[in-house]
Design a protein around this motif. Structure first.
Motif, PDB file in Angstrom:
ATOM      1  N   CYS A 292      36.091  29.468  55.653  1.00 20.49           N
ATOM      2  CA  CYS A 292      36.442  29.160  54.261  1.00 20.49           C
ATOM      3  C   CYS A 292      37.823  29.690  53.900  1.00 20.49           C
ATOM      4  CB  CYS A 292      35.401  29.755  53.305  1.00 20.49           C
ATOM      5  SG  CYS A 292      33.705  29.268  53.651  1.00 20.49           S
ATOM      6  N   SER A 293      38.781  29.413  54.686  1.00 16.72           N
ATOM      7  CA  SER A 293      40.106  29.961  54.432  1.00 16.72           C
ATOM      8  C   SER A 293      40.712  29.434  53.137  1.00 16.72           C
ATOM      9  CB  SER A 293      41.026  29.653  55.606  1.00 16.72           C
ATOM     10  OG  SER A 293      41.077  28.238  55.817  1.00 16.72           O
ATOM     11  N   SER A 294      40.400  28.195  52.747  1.00 20.86           N
ATOM     12  CA  SER A 294      41.012  27.617  51.546  1.00 20.86           C
ATOM     13  C   SER A 294      40.431  28.198  50.265  1.00 20.86           C
ATOM     14  CB  SER A 294      40.820  26.099  51.547  1.00 20.86           C
ATOM     15  OG  SER A 294      39.438  25.773  51.506  1.00 20.86           O
ATOM     16  N   ASN A 295      39.236  28.750  50.339  1.00 17.18           N
ATOM     17  CA  ASN A 295      38.611  29.316  49.145  1.00 17.18           C
ATOM     18  C   ASN A 295      38.768  30.827  49.088  1.00 17.18           C
ATOM     19  OD1 ASN A 295      37.659  26.851  48.239  1.00 17.18           O
ATOM     20  ND2 ASN A 295      35.796  26.996  49.474  1.00 17.18           N
ATOM     21  N   LEU A 296      39.623  31.365  49.931  1.00 15.07           N
ATOM     22  CA  LEU A 296      39.676  32.814  50.145  1.00 15.07           C
ATOM     23  C   LEU A 296      40.828  33.428  49.365  1.00 15.07           C
ATOM     24  CD1 LEU A 296      38.242  35.035  51.774  1.00 15.07           C
ATOM     25  CD2 LEU A 296      39.864  34.598  53.618  1.00 15.07           C
ATOM     26  N   SER A 297      40.567  34.559  48.705  1.00 11.06           N
ATOM     27  CA  SER A 297      41.610  35.354  48.052  1.00 11.06           C
ATOM     28  C   SER A 297      41.605  36.739  48.674  1.00 11.06           C
ATOM     29  CB  SER A 297      41.344  35.451  46.538  1.00 11.06           C
ATOM     30  OG  SER A 297      41.415  34.189  45.930  1.00 11.06           O
ATOM     31  N   LEU A 298      42.754  37.146  49.249  1.00 15.83           N
ATOM     32  CA  LEU A 298      42.856  38.443  49.922  1.00 15.83           C
ATOM     33  C   LEU A 298      43.715  39.392  49.097  1.00 15.83           C
ATOM     34  CD1 LEU A 298      43.457  37.211  53.576  1.00 15.83           C
ATOM     35  CD2 LEU A 298      41.348  38.167  52.646  1.00 15.83           C
ATOM     36  N   HIS A 299      43.280  40.637  49.012  1.00 13.70           N
ATOM     37  CA  HIS A 299      44.030  41.664  48.289  1.00 13.70           C
ATOM     38  C   HIS A 299      44.023  42.953  49.107  1.00 13.70           C
ATOM     39  CE1 HIS A 299      44.671  39.761  44.299  1.00 13.70           C
ATOM     40  NE2 HIS A 299      43.627  39.029  44.689  1.00 13.70           N
ATOM     41  N   ARG A 300      45.096  43.682  48.990  1.00 15.85           N
ATOM     42  CA  ARG A 300      45.170  45.000  49.626  1.00 15.85           C
ATOM     43  C   ARG A 300      45.697  45.973  48.571  1.00 15.85           C
ATOM     44  NH1 ARG A 300      45.094  46.906  54.818  1.00 15.85           N
ATOM     45  NH2 ARG A 300      46.242  48.847  55.244  1.00 15.85           N
ATOM     46  N   ILE A 301      45.011  47.051  48.379  1.00 19.63           N
ATOM     47  CA  ILE A 301      45.355  47.961  47.301  1.00 19.63           C
ATOM     48  C   ILE A 301      45.250  49.401  47.786  1.00 19.63           C
ATOM     49  CG2 ILE A 301      42.997  48.008  46.419  1.00 19.63           C
ATOM     50  CD1 ILE A 301      46.129  48.118  44.248  1.00 19.63           C
ATOM     51  N   GLU A 302      46.211  50.213  47.397  1.00 21.10           N
ATOM     52  CA  GLU A 302      46.168  51.647  47.697  1.00 21.10           C
ATOM     53  C   GLU A 302      45.329  52.347  46.634  1.00 21.10           C
ATOM     54  OE1 GLU A 302      47.467  53.569  50.010  1.00 21.10           O
ATOM     55  OE2 GLU A 302      48.753  52.211  51.141  1.00 21.10           O
ATOM     56  N   LEU A 303      44.452  53.225  47.083  1.00 25.89           N
ATOM     57  CA  LEU A 303      43.636  53.988  46.141  1.00 25.89           C
ATOM     58  C   LEU A 303      44.436  55.142  45.566  1.00 25.89           C
ATOM     59  CD1 LEU A 303      40.221  54.147  48.029  1.00 25.89           C
ATOM     60  CD2 LEU A 303      40.922  52.541  46.267  1.00 25.89           C
ATOM     61  N   SER A 304      44.007  55.599  44.419  1.00 30.12           N
ATOM     62  CA  SER A 304      44.589  56.786  43.782  1.00 30.12           C
ATOM     63  C   SER A 304      43.509  57.847  43.717  1.00 30.12           C
ATOM     64  CB  SER A 304      45.103  56.450  42.379  1.00 30.12           C
ATOM     65  OG  SER A 304      45.512  57.622  41.714  1.00 30.12           O
ATOM     66  N   LYS A 305      43.702  58.856  44.484  1.00 21.78           N
ATOM     67  CA  LYS A 305      42.680  59.915  44.566  1.00 21.78           C
ATOM     68  C   LYS A 305      41.335  59.305  44.946  1.00 21.78           C
ATOM     69  CE  LYS A 305      44.959  62.882  41.160  1.00 21.78           C
ATOM     70  NZ  LYS A 305      44.801  63.624  39.882  1.00 21.78           N
ATOM     71  N   ALA A 306      41.408  58.415  45.962  1.00 26.58           N
ATOM     72  CA  ALA A 306      40.216  57.760  46.498  1.00 26.58           C
ATOM     73  C   ALA A 306      39.456  57.005  45.427  1.00 26.58           C
ATOM     74  CB  ALA A 306      39.309  58.779  47.189  1.00 26.58           C
ATOM     75  N   ALA A 307      40.174  56.395  44.509  1.00 30.36           N
ATOM     76  CA  ALA A 307      39.532  55.628  43.442  1.00 30.36           C
ATOM     77  C   ALA A 307      40.515  54.596  42.921  1.00 30.36           C
ATOM     78  CB  ALA A 307      39.071  56.551  42.319  1.00 30.36           C
ATOM     79  N   ILE A 308      40.011  53.632  42.176  1.00 30.37           N
ATOM     80  CA  ILE A 308      40.844  52.672  41.463  1.00 30.37           C
ATOM     81  C   ILE A 308      40.934  53.139  40.023  1.00 30.37           C
ATOM     82  CG2 ILE A 308      41.002  50.289  40.649  1.00 30.37           C
ATOM     83  CD1 ILE A 308      39.763  49.403  43.230  1.00 30.37           C
ATOM     84  N   ASP A 309      42.139  53.459  39.593  1.00 33.55           N
ATOM     85  CA  ASP A 309      42.380  54.030  38.267  1.00 33.55           C
ATOM     86  C   ASP A 309      43.019  52.950  37.393  1.00 33.55           C
ATOM     87  OD1 ASP A 309      42.895  55.463  36.044  1.00 33.55           O
ATOM     88  OD2 ASP A 309      44.220  56.953  37.002  1.00 33.55           O
ATOM     89  N   GLU A 310      42.296  52.488  36.390  1.00 29.37           N
ATOM     90  CA  GLU A 310      42.794  51.419  35.530  1.00 29.37           C
ATOM     91  C   GLU A 310      44.008  51.861  34.716  1.00 29.37           C
ATOM     92  OE1 GLU A 310      39.831  49.530  33.168  1.00 29.37           O
ATOM     93  OE2 GLU A 310      38.329  49.604  34.756  1.00 29.37           O
ATOM     94  N   ASN A 311      44.231  53.149  34.619  1.00 31.43           N
ATOM     95  CA  ASN A 311      45.393  53.626  33.853  1.00 31.43           C
ATOM     96  C   ASN A 311      46.694  53.524  34.649  1.00 31.43           C
ATOM     97  OD1 ASN A 311      43.862  54.311  31.550  1.00 31.43           O
ATOM     98  ND2 ASN A 311      43.209  56.216  32.546  1.00 31.43           N
TER      99      ASN A 311
END
Length: 1621
Positions: A292-311
């Motif tokens: 399903c490559s055409s329906n695929l969305s890939l993201h890579r994100i660095e964590l902040s203090k091992a978490a995702i911080d919305e701020n």
């Protein structure tokens, strides 16, 4: 679009059910993700993406649902190991239902929880045990948790619930905390060990070649992989219904791994990174990427203090990007996948047919036995195929299997009957529409017509109960006559709603024609069976469904378990059969088997309870649900489904549970919700409960959405009794009303106090908004159906009154989207509960406007509805400001802002609610010719000139029967045997007897009365002897009323005989005054006397006095004679010959109709005394006494019903609006019944109505001549019955439009033929039949001027006054004369004629004309000729002819244009300077196109026309275009401009005052005909190509110009011909 084009003939015949599958309008998405590592993404989805997608779907008329089983879950709820199975089932459901994408995968760095399989086949499990033979501890552990279930076919090993060995695992109480924590840890370790053992065994089995790699991998899969495979990987191609999001994280630093690894990565039971899981995750991502490559969305994100911080900005941007991608992909897939909807006109029928087909198949699948009963039914059907026969009735107690039996019958008869036969099944009461008899009949009629290629019923027929019933009966007859075969099965008649008194079964045909079969079922007690028993006398057509025997129960059990793939142990089987044997009920047995399907072979009898009846089994089942799922959750969930009006969808139910604080408090009793700002009910909890409810829930399509209900009425009954107290009902209706009103949508925070917190939370519940309209033309149908019902039962009456019932937007939206019947149902429901007069008046308003809406099949335009409302309610606005005043104010606001042309009512000119009119009874196609009433039996019967009779139940105002038999007009009807039977006579010469109970004809006496006689036949019924007498010429014949057998014949050798009863003997009176008395039984003569010795007695009416034993004879000689056996007792003179006579019930008072007088006489045993005369303005046609003889009601030729008091001799009340001469009146309780030989309707009037609700008319109906003053405050008119008086009506206008009648009248010497009013000079001109013109100076009330007639005394045909009011043209029969209007000493004067011309003998009479300022006369004739004559130049021009008589010539206010209207569909607009035809406007409507009157607006931009089709039309003078049409219920006979609109008088005497609003430019696509079945055409002249007209001068040859406009001009000598009288 025709129904066969949408549902196909095969679908309507039941041969192809695929086309019946309704199209879904639900976008239902399953969200798959791991539990912890994508929490931020899931929260962002709910917070930002979900509301946007939901709004987008609503704009398309779609419902958006999100199923997220990870939301709000805890590990404890997986104790039964059902979560994997439930997820896969839910994904499959989404794929079936969703009209767009169905699956969203969120995949991160966690492979996710790897569940243990809930069951393993016995062969596979035992194979694994062999592979682990060296691990005895492992084998012991596996055998402890997996136990073999031999009840499964084939056998399986079942994983035991966690609480089996860890009983405190699910404990919620705080006191169980340590024990629960210990069990949770123990289970984690046990689960890991069990999984390791199964994986080890599977690896070895694969290695040994005993199982495949795929089978092995099933033991390694995580929940996420199971879901992703089900969601899209199995298709092996890019799935357009899937949206996939993958997020990668960089490798965590070693310092962070130990602390945060479990949040984002898989860990083992000892807390270490699970490398095996990571390898499995990598493989899964590779499979996804390749598939399903055409329906695929890939993201890579660095964590902040091992978490995702919305701020943090990068994390915030990441989440926003995530939401945007999700939203854009889902929107795009919705746009691509959403198909065009089914034709909305047939969606309801498609959903109904699918519902009954699906439910029938489900019932049929589990049916067993009853072969003998089916055989008896089939045999009876076969024996009665070729003859008329009654319906077949199947009856039995609740739960006896009637429904399943009829479903079986429907399936099998399709194979038995001929190939072209049609089988139609309706399981009544299983859906809202199948509970309404009108929708049932409507659906059946349309299906039958489509299946057999017949014309479908018209909207007027389907929207009117009585017409629909008649069409249904006639349709069965028509199908039979065509030789077709039809089987119609109606299950559960007892479950029809009481609307239209369906439970009385008057709509059900009692005689079925050949080749048509009707099978019905009902309970073994109650009104349906009682009615059927009374109507069907033969027991062979009744079939009782008896209890099942023990052996039948065992056979059914075996068959049922076989279909389910299960079996029972002998102990379990004995327990079920033992309990079943006590009831013999199939339902009881089925309920126990539904429970038994869940039993394993190791379930002992002591582990379950079986009730001795169906309700007991249901109660036991509910108790088990409460233990497993929580008492509040079960109670409230089932309660909401029960209390919903038309069921709830799963999405609605989840949202409603999210608003229920009590349920949420139970769910989060020992744990916190995932978020304090967003609290919702966990979807997984509902999925588990729904799974356990099983077949007790049934899905039904409702406007493209599946809604839930209960499959068994007994289940609903037990739920109500067990859970729904009065207090809880109110509480739950409140939550439902809050949901459907959208109170907590748009992020409105609802407070909640959770047990796990000691403080109140204000949390968003993320429920959808509930706008009235989702988009233009797409209404929120669920809100429209549910909200008023829940507001009412929640006791939120003020909100209901003001937000719904008092809201014009709501009423319009519901009328347009759901039909006017739905609005009336809501208003009726509210009126029954709330003591509110305004609601009752609004309800009556909608009842009154319903026929108009039905006529256009509900496609109502806002202007039409708002006109109906304001024109009916405006007069009540000041008296009732709260609702009615608000509605009228909203109507006025809407009219003021309307972007299209519209007429704005300024007065109440349509019948208002609350007045005397109670209802109108319809059904005939010609006038009502005979009526009789039996008050004791509450029965009314009427006969018509069309030969039909209709019987009504007066108590419930419903049609009992339509009696068809007479081939000529019905002349006489009589109810006999205390209303059980009736006799009728007609112009076909027959007398027929009918059963009022069954509607059957009992006998027909041929040649009993004179054939085609125009007078009422001389018939009399001798009640005590049950003998019917008929008189014709010199013979009297007698028949038995009971049997119709001929008894005897008496020849009296005299002419013009009349019949009566005197002292228990038959009295025969001849025209020469002879009286014979005969024995009614033997016919032997008893006596013979001469009543008169001189001239012949011309008898006009005879009346028998049963209490006095005498006979009253009214004669043409204006007398009434009281006769006894000894002779004449009294002879009283009357004012005129009596046309009818009637008495009070006690026979103390006699009423005689003597032309315009009702004479009242006091009756005594030996005398008659005339006491009072009630004078009328027209001929009295009928009378009836009431109130113990103290009051009398009369009906007259002037179409007015009057109520008189005998004590005071005063007129107490008069009722207009009858719209036809009142030839019959009677009184039933406090109701007047009126009928007319010139009307197809009977009308019922309330005597105890509120006088302030009475609609006033300014003039009597059908006035032949009317003129209106310029200010509209005065109307002068002539009455049809008295054309020698000119009456004046005046009105005063304040804040409230009020109408008051004046008693002013002006006597004239001859019949008035025409009238005109000089507005400025205030002169009223009356042209008389003698040729005289009387002139009334309205400023000098005591003066009258006279314009003497010409020498030949010709009739005045027409008059016209010039715009300056200085000249007047008068058309006589033979000439047209011109007069001058002047003044002498300030006193008006008319001089002339100054000019005149003689009309040719061949000239058609002038019918309408207008005099221009420049002395040109524009006129039209009865022959359709149109001409213009110039008095100054003696020139004439012949204009275009019309095809019918000219009815009006309207002159514009500035003398620039004239409109000429005629009786045909053409009207022509002329430019007067130069004389050119600007526009020819042709309007072809449904009927009666002719124009009756016209007037130009004050500014001459528009012209208003009143037409015979009861409409007022507005035309644009510049273009000739039709701008607006308004239906006003009666033709306008006079119209005059006023300010920004006009004032008109209708044929019914209504005062119509309206303003006209028109924008400078019309909106594109505006169609003035949108509410009318008509078309119009405008032909305009080319401005540069003016056609020449023929001008005539001097003397004329009668042979020229087709004898048109032939006249001789003559210079008249000026004379002062006006004299003062």
């Amino acid at each position: 679009m025709a129904v066969v084009e949408v549902l196909t003939v095969e679908g309507l015949r039941g041969l192809d059910t695929r086309c019946l599958q309704p199209q879904s309008n639900v976008v239902r998405v399953f969200v798959s993700s791991s539990l912890s590592d994508l929490t931020s993404e899931r929260n962002a989805f709910w917070d930002k993406a979900y509301p946007e997608i939901q709004d987008f779907c609503q704009s398309l008329g779609l419902v958006f649902e999100v199923v997220d089983f990870r939301w709000g879950v805890s590990e404890s709820i997986t104790a039964d190991h059902m979560i994997t199975e439930l997820c896969l089932q839910e994904i499959e459901s989404c794929q079936k239902v969703s009209a767009g994408p169905s699956f969203v995968a969120l995949l991160g760095s966690q492979y996710g929880h790897r569940p243990l399989p809930r069951f393993i086949s016995d062969t596979e499990f035992e194979l694994l045990l062999c592979k682990l033979s060296n691990d005895q501890e492992g084998l012991t552990l596996l055998k402890r948790w997996f136990i073999k279930d031999s009840n499964s076919v084939p056998p399986k090993y079942i994983l035991q619930p966690i609480t089996t060995h860890y009983p405190h695992y699910n404990d919620a109480g705080p006191e169980s905390g340590p024990q629960r924590d210990g069990d949770v840890i123990s289970w984690k370790l046990t689960e890991a060990r069990l999984l390791q053992l199964l994986c080890t065994g599977a690896l070895q089995a694969e290695k040994d070649g005993d199982i495949s790699t795929e089978q092995k991998h099933n033991f390694f899969k995580s929940m996420a992989e199971w879901e992703i495979e089900q969601g899209f990987l199995r298709t092996q191609q890019d799935d357009p219904s899937a949206v996939i999001f993958i997020r990668d994280l960089p490798q965590l630093k070693k310092s962070e791994q130990q602390k945060h690894v479990s949040k984002f990565y898989d860990v083992t039971a000892d807390g270490l990174l699970d490398t095996e899981a990571q390898e499995l995750l990598t493989n899964l991502k590779q499979r996804i990427n390749s598939a399903c490559s055409s329906n695929l969305s890939l993201h890579r994100i660095e964590l902040s203090k091992a978490a995702i911080d919305e701020n943090r900005k990068e994390h915030k941007d990441y989440l926003e990007s995530f939401c945007k991608q999700i939203v854009s992909q889902i929107k795009a897939k919705i746009d691509r996948q959403t198909a065009p909807p089914t034709a909305p006109g047939w969606l309801w029928l498609q959903q109904e047919l699918f519902h009954h087909t699906k439910l029938s198949n489900e019932k049929y699948a589990v049916f067993c036995g009853r072969d003998a009963l089916l055989g008896k039914l089939s045999l009876t059907m076969w024996e009665s195929s070729s003859t008329q026969h009654p319906p077949l009735v199947v009856y039995g107690p609740p739960g006896s299997g009637k429904t399943a039996l009829l479903c079986k019958m429907a399936q099998e008869m399709r194979a038995v009957l001929e190939p072209q036969a049609v089988v139609i099944l309706r399981l009544l009461g299983t859906s809202p529409l199948s509970s309404d008899v009108d929708f049932v009949l409507k659906g059946i009629c349309i299906q039958v017509c489509g299946a057999f290629g017949l014309a479908t019923p018209s909207p007027q027929t389907t929207n009117t109960h009585d017409k629909l019933v008649r069409f249904f009966h006639a349709l069965l007859q028509k199908v039979s006559e065509q030789g077709e075969t039809l089987l119609l099965i109606l299950d559960s008649l007892d479950h029809l709603s009481h609307a239209n008194y369906a439970h009385k079964l008057h709509w059900l045909p009692k005689e079925i024609p050949p080749n048509i079969h009707l099978v019905v079922s009902t309970l073994d007690e109650g009104s349906p069976l009682e009615g059927l028993t009374a109507d069907i006398n033969d027991d062979k057509f009744f079939f009782q469904v008896e209890p099942l025997t023990f052996d039948q129960g065992q056979s059914i059990t075996d068959a049922y378990m076989y279909v389910a793939g299960r079996k029972l142990t002998s102990e379990q089987m004995d327990a079920i059969l033992h309990s079943f044997h006590k009831s013999g009920s199939p339902l009881h047995l089925k309920l126990m088997l539904d429970m038994a399907k869940q039993w394993s072979s190791y379930t002992t009898v002591s582990d379950f309870q079986l009730g001795n009846s169906a309700p007991e089994v249901i109660s036991t089942f509910l108790q088990e649900l409460e233990v497993k799922h929580g008492k509040k959750l079960v109670r409230h969930t089932l309660g909401y489904i029960t209390l919903s009006r038309f069921g709830l969808s799963e999405a609605e139910l989840r949202d409603i549970l999210s608003l229920d604080n009590d349920v949420l408090a139970e769910v989060y009793q020992s744990r916190l919700p995932p978020s304090h700002s967003l609290i919702r009910f966990p979807p997984l909890l509902w999925a588990r409960l729904r799974h356990d409810l099983g077949d007790h829930l049934v899905e039904r399509w409702e406007n493209g959405t599946t809604v839930l209900g209960f499959s068994l009425r007994q289940f609903t009954k037990v739920v109500k009794e067990r859970y729904l107290s009065v207090e809880l009902r109110v509480q739950m209706h409140t939550v439902l009303s809050e949901y459907f009103s959208g109170q907590w949508s748009h992020s409105q925070l609802k407070p909640i106090l959770l047990p796990s917190l000691m403080t109140q939370l204000n949390a968003d519940r993320k429920v959808p908004s509930q706008p009235l309209w989702f988009a233009e033309g797409t209404a929120n149908l669920r809100k429209l159906h549910e909200l008023p019902y829940h507001l009412l039962h929640a006791g939120k009456w003020e909100e209901l009154r003001h937000s719904l019932l008092g809201s014009l937007d709501w009423l319009y939206c519901k009328t347009l989207s759901c039909g006017v019947d739905s609005v009336i149902q809501d208003l009726s429901l509210c009126a029954d509960v709330m003591d509110c007069l305004e609601i009752q008046l609004i309800r009556e308003c909608f009842l009154l406007l319903k026929p108009t809406v039905d006529f256009i099949d509900g496609n109502i335009d806002s202007s039409l509805l708002f006109t109906e409302i304001i024109a009916r309610l405006q007069g009540l606005a000041h008296a009732y400001p709260a609702l009615i005043g608000r509605l009228c104010s909203q109507c006025q606001d809407w009219f003021a802002s309307c972007a299209d042309p519209v007429l704005i009512p300024k007065s109440s000119f349509i019948q208002a609610p609350g007045g005397p009119l109670k209802t109108t009874l319809s059904g005939f196609t010609r006038g009502v010719s005979a009526v009789d009433v039996c008050c004791e039996r509450n029965v009314l019967i009427a006969g018509s000139e069309d030969g039909e009779l209709i019987v009504w139940d007066l108590k419930h105002l419903e049609v009992l029967h339509t009696l068809v038999g007479h081939t000529g007009a019905v002349q006489w009807v009589k109810l006999v045997d205390k209303g059980d039977h009736c006799l009728s006579a007609g112009c076909d010469g027959c007398v027929r007897k009918w059963s009022v109970c069954s509607g059957k004809q009992l006998y027909c006496i041929q040649a009993a009365v004179l054939v085609q006689s125009q007078t009422t036949p001389l018939l009399h019924v001798f009640d005590s002897g049950a003998v019917l007498f008929s008189s014709a010429h010199s013979q009297v014949k007698a028949w038995s009323v009971d049997t119709g057998d001929f008894l005897y014949e008496v020849d009296v050798h005299a002419e013009s005989l009349v019949l009566g009863v005197m002292e228990q003997e038959v009295a025969i009176v001849s025209s020469d005054g002879q009286l014979w008395l005969h024995d009614p039984i033997t016919g032997l003569q008893k006596s013979h006397n001469h009543l008169t010795s001189a001239q012949e007695l011309t008898v006009t009416s005879v009346l028998s006095l049963t209490k006095h034993g005498g006979l009253l004879i009214a004669s043409q000689e204006s007398s009434v004679i009281l006769v006894s056996a000894a002779g004449i007792l009294a002879d009283v003179e009357l004012p005129a010959p009596a046309s009818f006579m009637c008495t009070s019930n006690d026979e103390k008072t006699l009423f005689t109709g003597c032309e315009r007088t009702l004479a009242v006489l006091r009756l005594e045993p030996n005398s008659v005394h005339r006491t009072q005369d009630f004078r009328h303005e027209a001929v009295v046609l009928s009378a009836a006494s009431y109130s113990h003889g103290s009051k009398v009601i009369t009906g007259s030729l002037d179409q007015i019903i009057r109520v008189w008091g005998l004590t005071t001799g005063q007129l107490l009340d008069s009722i207009s609006g009858v719209a036809s001469p009142v030839t019959f009146v009677s009184v039933y309780n406090t109701t007047i019944i009126s009928a007319s030989s010139s009307s197809t309707h009977l009308k019922l009037w309330q005597l105890d109505y509120n006088p302030k609700h009475k609609s006033q008319t300014c003039v009597p109906a059908n006035c032949p001549r009317v003129v209106i003053s310029k200010d509209g405050n005065t109307v002068h008119f002539i009455k049809e019955e008295d054309k020698r008086k000119v009456f004046t009506w005046s009105c005063s206008e304040g804040d409230v439009f009020q109408i008051c009648m004046s008693s002013d009248s002006m006597e004239v010497s001859s019949d008035v033929c025409c009238m005109e009013l000089a507005q400025q000079k205030r002169l009223l001109f009356c042209g008389l039949r003698t040729g005289t013109i009387l002139i009334y100076p309205l400023a000098f009330a005591q003066e009258t001027l006279c314009l003497p007639p010409p020498e030949s005394l010709p009739e005045v045909r027409s008059m016209a006054i010039s715009p300056r009011e200085d000249r007047m043209a008068v058309s006589y029969v033979d000439a047209v004369c011109l007069f001058e209007i002047t003044a002498r000493d300030s006193f008006p004067c008319v001089e002339g004629p100054f000019e005149s011309y003689s009309l040719s003998l061949l000239h058609s009479p002038v019918s309408a004309m207008a005099l221009l300022t420049d002395c040109r006369l524009l006129y039209g004739t009865l022959g359709g000729e149109v001409a213009v004559y110039d008095f100054k130049n003696a020139t004439a021009a012949e204009l275009d002819h019309h095809g019918a008589a000219i009815t009006c010539v309207a002159l514009s206010n500035w003398d620039t244009h004239a409109l000429i209207g005629s009786e045909d569909c053409v009207q022509k607009l002329w430019n007067l300077s130069p004389l050119l035809l600007d526009h020819t406007m042709e309007y072809k409507g449904f009927y009666f196109e002719g124009v009756m009157c016209a007037a130009f607006s004050v500014n001459d931009k528009y012209v208003f026309t009143g037409s015979r089709d009861k409409t007022i039309k507005v035309w644009d003078v510049a273009t000739g275009s039709l701008l607006y049409i308004q239906y006003v219920y009666a033709a306008a006979i006079k119209i005059t401009p006023f300010k920004d609109g006009f004032i008109a008088i209708s044929q019914l005497g209504s005062y119509i005052k309206e303003g006209f609003h028109c924008p400078d430019a019309l909106t594109p696509g505006y169609n003035p005909l949108r509410n009318f079945r008509a078309h119009y055409r405008v032909t305009s002249r080319e401005k540069t190509l003016d056609p020449p007209h023929t001008f005539l001068k001097g003397d004329y040859n009668p042979a020229q110009f087709n004898f048109m406009s032939m006249f001789k001009t003559k210079q008249a000598k000026s004379s002062n011909s006006c004299v003062v009288l």
